[in-house]
Design a protein around this motif. Structure first.
Motif, PDB file in Angstrom:
ATOM      1  N   ARG A  14       0.834  -1.206   0.000  1.00 55.62           N
ATOM      2  CA  ARG A  14       0.000   0.000   0.000  1.00 55.62           C
ATOM      3  C   ARG A  14       0.869   1.257   0.000  1.00 55.62           C
ATOM      4  N   LYS A  30       2.525   1.803  -3.366  1.00 59.74           N
ATOM      5  CA  LYS A  30       1.591   2.249  -4.400  1.00 59.74           C
ATOM      6  C   LYS A  30       1.102   3.680  -4.169  1.00 59.74           C
ATOM      7  N   ARG A  31       0.800   4.017  -2.918  1.00 59.56           N
ATOM      8  CA  ARG A  31       0.164   5.304  -2.609  1.00 59.56           C
ATOM      9  C   ARG A  31       1.086   6.337  -1.971  1.00 59.56           C
ATOM     10  N   THR A  71      -3.120  -4.521  -1.486  1.00 58.69           N
ATOM     11  CA  THR A  71      -2.981  -3.180  -0.921  1.00 58.69           C
ATOM     12  C   THR A  71      -4.129  -2.843   0.015  1.00 58.69           C
TER      13      THR A  71
END
Length: 146
Positions: free
Chosen positions: A61, A64-65, A108
């Motif tokens: 997570r 990705k973010r 995620t």
């Protein structure tokens, strides 16, 4: 040896054995290990497999973010109840993500069994647009469908 030092020593030994020069604080995409430990302990069952899976999902997570917005475990009110052995297990789970296969297969997002039975359907509708990748420690893990 101090019980909180053991996972760091283990990590350092693994790094030397694999020829890695990455410092432990730089592992898992720069997310500070104290934040990761808090999220792992607040989100997962306190078993080794569950904490390892949550560590992977958090790592994915964050990669990705770039943040952990919406991670309830960071707000959980359990931290006065956490002893050094449990903290050590969470730290070990976090550091081992640098050397193990992703048991969540790129997840995620996650929902516990409790979430699925107690949350309003509108709050968890996002999961229908995702692929479930694993079920570990009474938690369902999800990733975006490609």
């Amino acid at each position: 040896m101090h019980t909180l030092i053991r996972p760091i020593v283990l990590c350092a030994c693994l790094m030397l054995a694999r020829g890695c020069s990455t410092a432990p604080s730089a592992l898992a995409n720069e997310l500070h290990h104290e934040i990761a430990i808090k999220a792992i302990l607040g989100e997962s069952e306190h078993t080794d497999p569950a904490m390892r899976a949550m560590a992977w999902a958090l790592k994915n997570r964050y990669a990705k973010r770039g943040d952990l917005k919406g991670v309830y475990g960071l707000q959980a009110k359990i931290f006065g109840q956490i002893g050094p052995n449990l903290r050590q297990k969470a730290l070990k789970a976090w550091f081992l993500t640098a050397y193990s296969e992703d048991v969540t297969l790129g997840a995620t997002n996650w929902l516990s069994d409790w979430d699925l039975t107690h949350c309003r359907p509108s709050l968890i509708a996002w999961r229908k647009k995702m692929q479930e990748t694993a079920y570990i420690g009474h938690t369902h893990f999800y990733r975006e469908v490609k």
